[in-house]
Design a protein around this motif. Structure first.
Motif, PDB file in Angstrom:
ATOM      1  N   LEU A   1       0.830  -1.198   0.000  1.00 27.31           N
ATOM      2  CA  LEU A   1       0.000   0.000   0.000  1.00 27.31           C
ATOM      3  C   LEU A   1       0.868   1.252   0.000  1.00 27.31           C
ATOM      4  O   LEU A   1       1.940   1.270   0.600  1.00 27.31           O
ATOM      5  CB  LEU A   1      -0.895   0.025   1.244  1.00 27.31           C
ATOM      6  CG  LEU A   1      -1.884  -1.124   1.404  1.00 27.31           C
ATOM      7  CD1 LEU A   1      -2.581  -1.023   2.757  1.00 27.31           C
ATOM      8  CD2 LEU A   1      -2.908  -1.114   0.285  1.00 27.31           C
ATOM      9  N   THR A   2       0.367   2.296  -0.650  1.00 24.89           N
ATOM     10  CA  THR A   2       1.042   3.592  -0.581  1.00 24.89           C
ATOM     11  C   THR A   2       0.628   4.266   0.727  1.00 24.89           C
ATOM     12  O   THR A   2      -0.326   3.840   1.388  1.00 24.89           O
ATOM     13  CB  THR A   2       0.614   4.486  -1.765  1.00 24.89           C
ATOM     14  OG1 THR A   2      -0.785   4.757  -1.645  1.00 24.89           O
ATOM     15  CG2 THR A   2       0.913   3.825  -3.100  1.00 24.89           C
ATOM     16  N   ALA A   3       1.343   5.313   1.085  1.00 25.52           N
ATOM     17  CA  ALA A   3       1.002   6.047   2.314  1.00 25.52           C
ATOM     18  C   ALA A   3      -0.409   6.615   2.215  1.00 25.52           C
ATOM     19  O   ALA A   3      -1.168   6.613   3.189  1.00 25.52           O
ATOM     20  CB  ALA A   3       2.019   7.163   2.547  1.00 25.52           C
ATOM     21  N   ARG A   4      -0.769   7.070   1.036  1.00 24.04           N
ATOM     22  CA  ARG A   4      -2.110   7.623   0.834  1.00 24.04           C
ATOM     23  C   ARG A   4      -3.184   6.544   1.003  1.00 24.04           C
ATOM     24  O   ARG A   4      -4.236   6.786   1.610  1.00 24.04           O
ATOM     25  CB  ARG A   4      -2.183   8.244  -0.551  1.00 24.04           C
ATOM     26  CG  ARG A   4      -3.438   9.002  -0.812  1.00 24.04           C
ATOM     27  CD  ARG A   4      -3.346   9.729  -2.122  1.00 24.04           C
ATOM     28  NE  ARG A   4      -4.580  10.453  -2.361  1.00 24.04           N
ATOM     29  CZ  ARG A   4      -4.944  10.937  -3.508  1.00 24.04           C
ATOM     30  NH1 ARG A   4      -4.149  10.806  -4.552  1.00 24.04           N
ATOM     31  NH2 ARG A   4      -6.075  11.570  -3.640  1.00 24.04           N
ATOM     32  N   ASP A   5      -2.911   5.348   0.449  1.00 25.89           N
ATOM     33  CA  ASP A   5      -3.852   4.236   0.603  1.00 25.89           C
ATOM     34  C   ASP A   5      -4.021   3.866   2.075  1.00 25.89           C
ATOM     35  O   ASP A   5      -5.134   3.627   2.543  1.00 25.89           O
ATOM     36  CB  ASP A   5      -3.375   3.006  -0.180  1.00 25.89           C
ATOM     37  CG  ASP A   5      -3.518   3.166  -1.686  1.00 25.89           C
ATOM     38  OD1 ASP A   5      -4.286   4.046  -2.115  1.00 25.89           O
ATOM     39  OD2 ASP A   5      -2.859   2.393  -2.416  1.00 25.89           O
ATOM     40  N   ARG A   6      -2.894   3.813   2.792  1.00 24.40           N
ATOM     41  CA  ARG A   6      -2.962   3.490   4.227  1.00 24.40           C
ATOM     42  C   ARG A   6      -3.809   4.510   4.969  1.00 24.40           C
ATOM     43  O   ARG A   6      -4.644   4.147   5.799  1.00 24.40           O
ATOM     44  CB  ARG A   6      -1.562   3.436   4.846  1.00 24.40           C
ATOM     45  CG  ARG A   6      -0.785   2.178   4.500  1.00 24.40           C
ATOM     46  CD  ARG A   6       0.483   2.044   5.330  1.00 24.40           C
ATOM     47  NE  ARG A   6       0.216   1.793   6.726  1.00 24.40           N
ATOM     48  CZ  ARG A   6      -0.127   0.617   7.244  1.00 24.40           C
ATOM     49  NH1 ARG A   6      -0.275  -0.421   6.454  1.00 24.40           N
ATOM     50  NH2 ARG A   6      -0.340   0.470   8.518  1.00 24.40           N
ATOM     51  N   GLU A   7      -3.596   5.810   4.680  1.00 18.72           N
ATOM     52  CA  GLU A   7      -4.387   6.863   5.328  1.00 18.72           C
ATOM     53  C   GLU A   7      -5.865   6.666   5.063  1.00 18.72           C
ATOM     54  O   GLU A   7      -6.696   6.786   5.961  1.00 18.72           O
ATOM     55  CB  GLU A   7      -3.988   8.248   4.789  1.00 18.72           C
ATOM     56  CG  GLU A   7      -2.773   8.857   5.416  1.00 18.72           C
ATOM     57  CD  GLU A   7      -2.454  10.206   4.784  1.00 18.72           C
ATOM     58  OE1 GLU A   7      -3.402  10.928   4.388  1.00 18.72           O
ATOM     59  OE2 GLU A   7      -1.264  10.534   4.692  1.00 18.72           O
ATOM     60  N   GLU A   8      -6.197   6.387   3.819  1.00 17.88           N
ATOM     61  CA  GLU A   8      -7.602   6.197   3.444  1.00 17.88           C
ATOM     62  C   GLU A   8      -8.207   4.995   4.168  1.00 17.88           C
ATOM     63  O   GLU A   8      -9.324   5.064   4.681  1.00 17.88           O
ATOM     64  CB  GLU A   8      -7.715   6.011   1.921  1.00 17.88           C
ATOM     65  CG  GLU A   8      -9.121   5.825   1.425  1.00 17.88           C
ATOM     66  CD  GLU A   8     -10.038   7.015   1.691  1.00 17.88           C
ATOM     67  OE1 GLU A   8     -11.251   6.793   1.850  1.00 17.88           O
ATOM     68  OE2 GLU A   8      -9.555   8.164   1.742  1.00 17.88           O
ATOM     69  N   LEU A   9      -7.467   3.899   4.243  1.00 15.78           N
ATOM     70  CA  LEU A   9      -7.970   2.702   4.920  1.00 15.78           C
ATOM     71  C   LEU A   9      -8.131   2.933   6.418  1.00 15.78           C
ATOM     72  O   LEU A   9      -9.103   2.474   7.027  1.00 15.78           O
ATOM     73  CB  LEU A   9      -7.059   1.503   4.651  1.00 15.78           C
ATOM     74  CG  LEU A   9      -7.092   0.967   3.218  1.00 15.78           C
ATOM     75  CD1 LEU A   9      -6.008  -0.085   3.011  1.00 15.78           C
ATOM     76  CD2 LEU A   9      -8.456   0.409   2.871  1.00 15.78           C
ATOM     77  N   VAL A  10      -7.181   3.650   7.017  1.00 15.77           N
ATOM     78  CA  VAL A  10      -7.299   3.976   8.445  1.00 15.77           C
ATOM     79  C   VAL A  10      -8.533   4.851   8.665  1.00 15.77           C
ATOM     80  O   VAL A  10      -9.285   4.661   9.618  1.00 15.77           O
ATOM     81  CB  VAL A  10      -6.012   4.661   8.966  1.00 15.77           C
ATOM     82  CG1 VAL A  10      -6.231   5.256  10.345  1.00 15.77           C
ATOM     83  CG2 VAL A  10      -4.858   3.665   8.986  1.00 15.77           C
ATOM     84  N   ARG A  11      -8.756   5.794   7.768  1.00 15.85           N
ATOM     85  CA  ARG A  11      -9.937   6.665   7.871  1.00 15.85           C
ATOM     86  C   ARG A  11     -11.218   5.838   7.775  1.00 15.85           C
ATOM     87  O   ARG A  11     -12.166   6.062   8.529  1.00 15.85           O
ATOM     88  CB  ARG A  11      -9.895   7.734   6.787  1.00 15.85           C
ATOM     89  CG  ARG A  11     -10.892   8.850   7.002  1.00 15.85           C
ATOM     90  CD  ARG A  11     -10.790   9.975   5.981  1.00 15.85           C
ATOM     91  NE  ARG A  11      -9.443  10.525   5.853  1.00 15.85           N
ATOM     92  CZ  ARG A  11      -8.703  10.460   4.750  1.00 15.85           C
ATOM     93  NH1 ARG A  11      -9.184   9.886   3.657  1.00 15.85           N
ATOM     94  NH2 ARG A  11      -7.496  10.974   4.706  1.00 15.85           N
ATOM     95  N   VAL A  12     -11.245   4.872   6.859  1.00 16.64           N
ATOM     96  CA  VAL A  12     -12.435   4.024   6.702  1.00 16.64           C
ATOM     97  C   VAL A  12     -12.686   3.213   7.969  1.00 16.64           C
ATOM     98  O   VAL A  12     -13.829   3.069   8.396  1.00 16.64           O
ATOM     99  CB  VAL A  12     -12.277   3.079   5.485  1.00 16.64           C
ATOM    100  CG1 VAL A  12     -13.307   1.962   5.496  1.00 16.64           C
ATOM    101  CG2 VAL A  12     -12.380   3.863   4.190  1.00 16.64           C
TER     102      VAL A  12
END
Length: 156
Positions: free
Chosen positions: A11-22
């Motif tokens: 995962l990219t850092a952006r993907d990780r942020e989005e998943l954590v947000r979800v």
């Protein structure tokens, strides 16, 4: 399962942020949150991950769920949103053969006089007579019963 190739989830850092947000904010279906947590747990970009059994036990999912989420991530080309979202149906839903006109004709038949030799309509008798009428599709007796019940029609 031993012959299948492992699919690493990166995962990219952006993907990780989005998943954590979800997983932490907002209102999302439980299945989306579960898949997001699985992706975060399977992410190899932050270093090594634990064994499949440990991850499955920690997340409360099966090893098969881990495998399927990783497989879907690979199939979608690493698209996080496509991986966690619900899949689109392959086939469209089949339209019901019972239209408003068919319903009306069926109710009219059920409210009419039963054929000679019968004191009342039964669902099976209606089924036989519906099959004889050309512009009404053949309906099963259980379908006829559901239509009549929906419209509060009682066979007398």
């Amino acid at each position: 399962m031993g012959s299948q190739k492992k699919r690493p989830v990166v995962l990219t850092a952006r993907d990780r942020e989005e998943l954590v947000r979800v997983t932490t904010t907002g209102v999302h279906p439980a299945s989306v949150i579960r898949r997001a947590r699985v992706l975060l747990a399977l992410d190899t970009s932050a270093g090594g991950i634990g064994s499949q059994e440990v991850i499955a036990a920690r997340l409360g999912v099966s090893g098969e769920t881990l495998r399927l989420v990783a497989k879907r991530f690979a199939e979608t080309g690493g698209d996080v949103h496509a991986t966690i979202a619900r899949k689109k149906r392959d086939l469209p839903p089949v339209p019901s053969p019972v239209t408003g006109e068919v319903e009306a004709r069926l109710i009219a038949m059920a409210c009419s006089q039963p054929p000679q030799g019968y004191t009342r309509w039964s669902l099976r008798l209606l089924e036989k007579h519906v099959a004889l009428v050309e512009d009404i599709p053949d309906l099963d007796h259980s379908t006829i019963g559901r239509v009549l019940k929906k419209r509060n029609c009682v066979l007398t």
